[in-house]
Design a protein around this motif. Structure first.
Motif, PDB file in Angstrom:
ATOM      1  N   GLU A  19    -106.123   2.109 -12.993  1.00  0.00           N
ATOM      2  CA  GLU A  19    -107.379   2.812 -12.820  1.00  0.00           C
ATOM      3  C   GLU A  19    -108.355   1.834 -12.159  1.00  0.00           C
ATOM      4  OE1 GLU A  19    -109.524   5.581 -16.169  1.00  0.00           O
ATOM      5  OE2 GLU A  19    -109.973   3.470 -16.216  1.00  0.00           O
ATOM      6  N   HIS A  58     -93.547   0.323 -13.082  1.00  0.00           N
ATOM      7  CA  HIS A  58     -93.173   1.679 -13.497  1.00  0.00           C
ATOM      8  C   HIS A  58     -93.689   2.050 -14.882  1.00  0.00           C
ATOM      9  CE1 HIS A  58     -90.738   1.869  -9.976  1.00  0.00           C
ATOM     10  NE2 HIS A  58     -90.138   0.747 -10.316  1.00  0.00           N
ATOM     11  N   SER A  59     -94.123   1.045 -15.636  1.00  0.00           N
ATOM     12  CA  SER A  59     -94.486   1.371 -17.018  1.00  0.00           C
ATOM     13  C   SER A  59     -95.986   1.277 -17.261  1.00  0.00           C
ATOM     14  CB  SER A  59     -93.740   0.446 -17.981  1.00  0.00           C
ATOM     15  OG  SER A  59     -94.150  -0.879 -17.786  1.00  0.00           O
ATOM     16  N   ILE A  60     -96.771   1.315 -16.171  1.00  0.00           N
ATOM     17  CA  ILE A  60     -98.223   1.198 -16.344  1.00  0.00           C
ATOM     18  C   ILE A  60     -98.981   2.268 -15.549  1.00  0.00           C
ATOM     19  CG2 ILE A  60     -98.313  -1.268 -16.872  1.00  0.00           C
ATOM     20  CD1 ILE A  60     -98.843  -1.748 -13.879  1.00  0.00           C
ATOM     21  N   VAL A  61    -100.211   2.485 -15.975  1.00  0.00           N
ATOM     22  CA  VAL A  61    -101.132   3.363 -15.247  1.00  0.00           C
ATOM     23  C   VAL A  61    -102.248   2.464 -14.733  1.00  0.00           C
ATOM     24  CG1 VAL A  61    -102.671   5.360 -15.429  1.00  0.00           C
ATOM     25  CG2 VAL A  61    -100.639   5.212 -16.890  1.00  0.00           C
ATOM     26  N   ASN A 105    -109.194  -5.317 -17.016  1.00  0.00           N
ATOM     27  CA  ASN A 105    -109.167  -4.995 -18.454  1.00  0.00           C
ATOM     28  C   ASN A 105    -110.342  -5.662 -19.171  1.00  0.00           C
ATOM     29  OD1 ASN A 105    -106.933  -3.518 -17.899  1.00  0.00           O
ATOM     30  ND2 ASN A 105    -105.545  -4.611 -19.252  1.00  0.00           N
ATOM     31  N   ALA A 127     -99.596   6.838 -27.882  1.00  0.00           N
ATOM     32  CA  ALA A 127    -100.972   6.357 -27.707  1.00  0.00           C
ATOM     33  C   ALA A 127    -101.081   5.600 -26.387  1.00  0.00           C
ATOM     34  CB  ALA A 127    -101.348   5.442 -28.872  1.00  0.00           C
ATOM     35  N   LEU A 183     -96.096  -7.706 -14.001  1.00  0.00           N
ATOM     36  CA  LEU A 183     -95.952  -6.495 -14.809  1.00  0.00           C
ATOM     37  C   LEU A 183     -94.916  -5.568 -14.178  1.00  0.00           C
ATOM     38  CD1 LEU A 183     -99.701  -5.672 -15.502  1.00  0.00           C
ATOM     39  CD2 LEU A 183     -98.068  -6.680 -17.104  1.00  0.00           C
ATOM     40  N   THR A 228     -94.744   8.185 -32.759  1.00  0.00           N
ATOM     41  CA  THR A 228     -94.024   6.970 -32.353  1.00  0.00           C
ATOM     42  C   THR A 228     -94.626   5.699 -32.945  1.00  0.00           C
ATOM     43  OG1 THR A 228     -95.397   6.877 -30.373  1.00  0.00           O
ATOM     44  CG2 THR A 228     -93.233   7.924 -30.144  1.00  0.00           C
ATOM     45  N   GLU A 282    -108.465  -1.255 -14.586  1.00  0.00           N
ATOM     46  CA  GLU A 282    -107.845  -1.117 -15.912  1.00  0.00           C
ATOM     47  C   GLU A 282    -106.348  -0.919 -15.720  1.00  0.00           C
ATOM     48  OE1 GLU A 282    -109.132  -1.327 -18.901  1.00  0.00           O
ATOM     49  OE2 GLU A 282    -111.288  -0.999 -18.638  1.00  0.00           O
ATOM     50  N   ILE A 283    -105.572  -1.646 -16.486  1.00  0.00           N
ATOM     51  CA  ILE A 283    -104.123  -1.445 -16.479  1.00  0.00           C
ATOM     52  C   ILE A 283    -103.730  -0.999 -17.879  1.00  0.00           C
ATOM     53  CG2 ILE A 283    -101.871  -2.496 -16.097  1.00  0.00           C
ATOM     54  CD1 ILE A 283    -103.161  -4.322 -14.074  1.00  0.00           C
ATOM     55  N   ILE A 284    -103.148   0.199 -17.922  1.00  0.00           N
ATOM     56  CA  ILE A 284    -102.921   0.878 -19.205  1.00  0.00           C
ATOM     57  C   ILE A 284    -101.432   1.178 -19.379  1.00  0.00           C
ATOM     58  CG2 ILE A 284    -103.449   3.040 -20.450  1.00  0.00           C
ATOM     59  CD1 ILE A 284    -106.080   2.877 -18.485  1.00  0.00           C
ATOM     60  N   THR A 285    -100.991   1.179 -20.625  1.00  0.00           N
ATOM     61  CA  THR A 285     -99.605   1.546 -20.889  1.00  0.00           C
ATOM     62  C   THR A 285     -99.530   2.468 -22.106  1.00  0.00           C
ATOM     63  OG1 THR A 285     -97.352   0.691 -21.079  1.00  0.00           O
ATOM     64  CG2 THR A 285     -99.031  -0.417 -22.398  1.00  0.00           C
ATOM     65  N   PHE A 286     -98.340   2.982 -22.378  1.00  0.00           N
ATOM     66  CA  PHE A 286     -98.135   3.877 -23.515  1.00  0.00           C
ATOM     67  C   PHE A 286     -97.500   3.110 -24.663  1.00  0.00           C
ATOM     68  CE2 PHE A 286     -98.435   6.638 -19.885  1.00  0.00           C
ATOM     69  CZ  PHE A 286     -99.273   7.626 -20.354  1.00  0.00           C
ATOM     70  N   LEU A 287     -98.111   3.247 -25.826  1.00  0.00           N
ATOM     71  CA  LEU A 287     -97.617   2.545 -27.008  1.00  0.00           C
ATOM     72  C   LEU A 287     -97.306   3.555 -28.102  1.00  0.00           C
ATOM     73  CD1 LEU A 287    -100.207  -0.360 -27.294  1.00  0.00           C
ATOM     74  CD2 LEU A 287     -97.985  -0.402 -26.192  1.00  0.00           C
ATOM     75  N   GLY A 288     -96.665   3.040 -29.158  1.00  0.00           N
ATOM     76  CA  GLY A 288     -96.423   3.894 -30.305  1.00  0.00           C
ATOM     77  C   GLY A 288     -97.735   4.286 -30.956  1.00  0.00           C
ATOM     78  N   GLY A 289     -97.842   5.533 -31.394  1.00  0.00           N
ATOM     79  CA  GLY A 289     -99.062   5.991 -32.059  1.00  0.00           C
ATOM     80  C   GLY A 289     -98.823   7.343 -32.696  1.00  0.00           C
TER      81      GLY A 289
END
Lengths: 253, 67
Positions: B36, B31-34, B7, A41, B28, A17, B59-66
């Motif tokens: 911790e 629904h689109s974050i994790v 963060n 990621a 924020l 992605t 920590e506030i984490i999200t999913f990105l392109g990779g």
């Protein structure tokens, strides 16, 4: 069928992605390429400018392959893997441990360590590695589900620069070999499959093309052609000609 | 006020703030974050009841392109 962990896939093209100009192209690319596994990621949210969650652009039937990019050692990779699983991404994990900024070469030693821990913890582990037979054996023993040696540096589009080592790995591996990184053209992908790779992972070449859906379809055809060529056991090159028609003269039999 | 690490940056928040309150404060999408706290993942349905303490590492984490 390509078997990874306890799942089976008809497509041997894994996609990514990263680098899409328009995330809406991800879905179209998946439809056209038939790819059933896609990498994602994890990162800290940028609090000044929160990013769009990429999961919103991936259809539910696609198997997610979170990567541990950003990890510089095994511990960080394990932590990222656990966050991904807790967040509901399933138990597939691509281990990627990198601290070399110039060539983005993976650290095989830390990758083996992380694989041991995560495989024991029930993850389906897909480690991204610098092609090396010894590392592949150790990963197999550590419980990796596949090995993912690189063809050339990430995002380089330089093709199978590691081809002779890939061939040795494929010949000796008891688990699927997925060529990851550096595949820039469908002919590279076909070549990887011709030499017996079980699958390829392609992100940059597809995502940065001007038409990712079309590029995805081109790569998927190349992967299928290469696989069929491998299965049909095409013959080796020869230095001399080998007549395809009878060698006798036309009229004097 | 209490001080947390959000963060990896210092952040002052009201005492007795829940994670949900923090997410709202930061505007924020929950629904689109994790989330911790001190390296433990706090599941979505636990955020409302999880009260943050002084010194917590969030920590506030999200999913990105990779790839």
């Amino acid at each position: 069928m390509l078997k990874i962990g306890d799942k089976e896939f008809s497509s041997r093209l894994l996609s990514g992605t990263g680098k899409f100009r328009d995330k809406n192209d991800i879905k179209k690319m998946l439809e056209k390429s038939g790819s059933q596994i896609i990498t994602i990621a994890l990162r800290r949210v940028n609090l000044e400018n929160p990013q769009d969650n990429v999961l919103n652009y991936i259809p539910k039937h696609i198997t997610l392959l979170p990567n541990t990019s950003g990890a510089r050692n095994a511990d960080e990779a394990v932590r990222i893997a656990n966050i991904a699983r807790e967040a509901g991404c399933g138990d597939f994990i691509k281990i990627e441990v990198i601290h070399d900024a110039k060539y983005l070469m993976p650290d095989n030693e830390e990758t083996i360590k992380a694989t041991k821990i995560l495989a024991k913890d029930g993850f389906t582990v897909l480690p991204y590695i610098m092609p090396d037979i010894v590392t592949c054996k150790k990963l197999e023993d550590a419980g990796a589900s596949v090995v993912m040696p690189l063809g050339s540096p990430i995002g380089s589009n330089a093709g199978l620069q590691t081809k002779s080592i890939l061939e040795m790995i494929i010949e000796n591996s008891n688990i699927p070999v997925i060529v990851d990184a550096g595949i820039g053209l469908p002919s590279h992908a076909a070549n990887a499959m011709e030499i017996g790779a079980d699958a390829v992972l392609i992100n940059t070449a597809i995502a940065t093309s001007s038409n990712p859906a079309l590029a995805g379809e081109a790569f998927s055809l190349a992967v299928r052609a290469g696989r069929m060529a491998y299965l049909s056991k095409l013959q080796k090159q020869s230095q001399y000609a080998n007549a395809s028609s009878p060698l006798t003269g036309f009229l004097n039999l | 006020m209490i001080k947390i690490k959000l963060n990896n940056k210092d952040k002052d928040i009201e005492e007795n703030s829940s994670i949900s309150a923090l997410i709202e404060l930061l505007e924020l999408n929950p629904h689109s974050i994790v989330t911790e706290v001190n390296l433990n993942i706090i599941q979505k349905d636990k955020r409302e009841d999880y009260i943050l303490n002084d010194g917590d590492k969030v920590e506030i984490i999200t999913f990105l392109g990779g790839g």
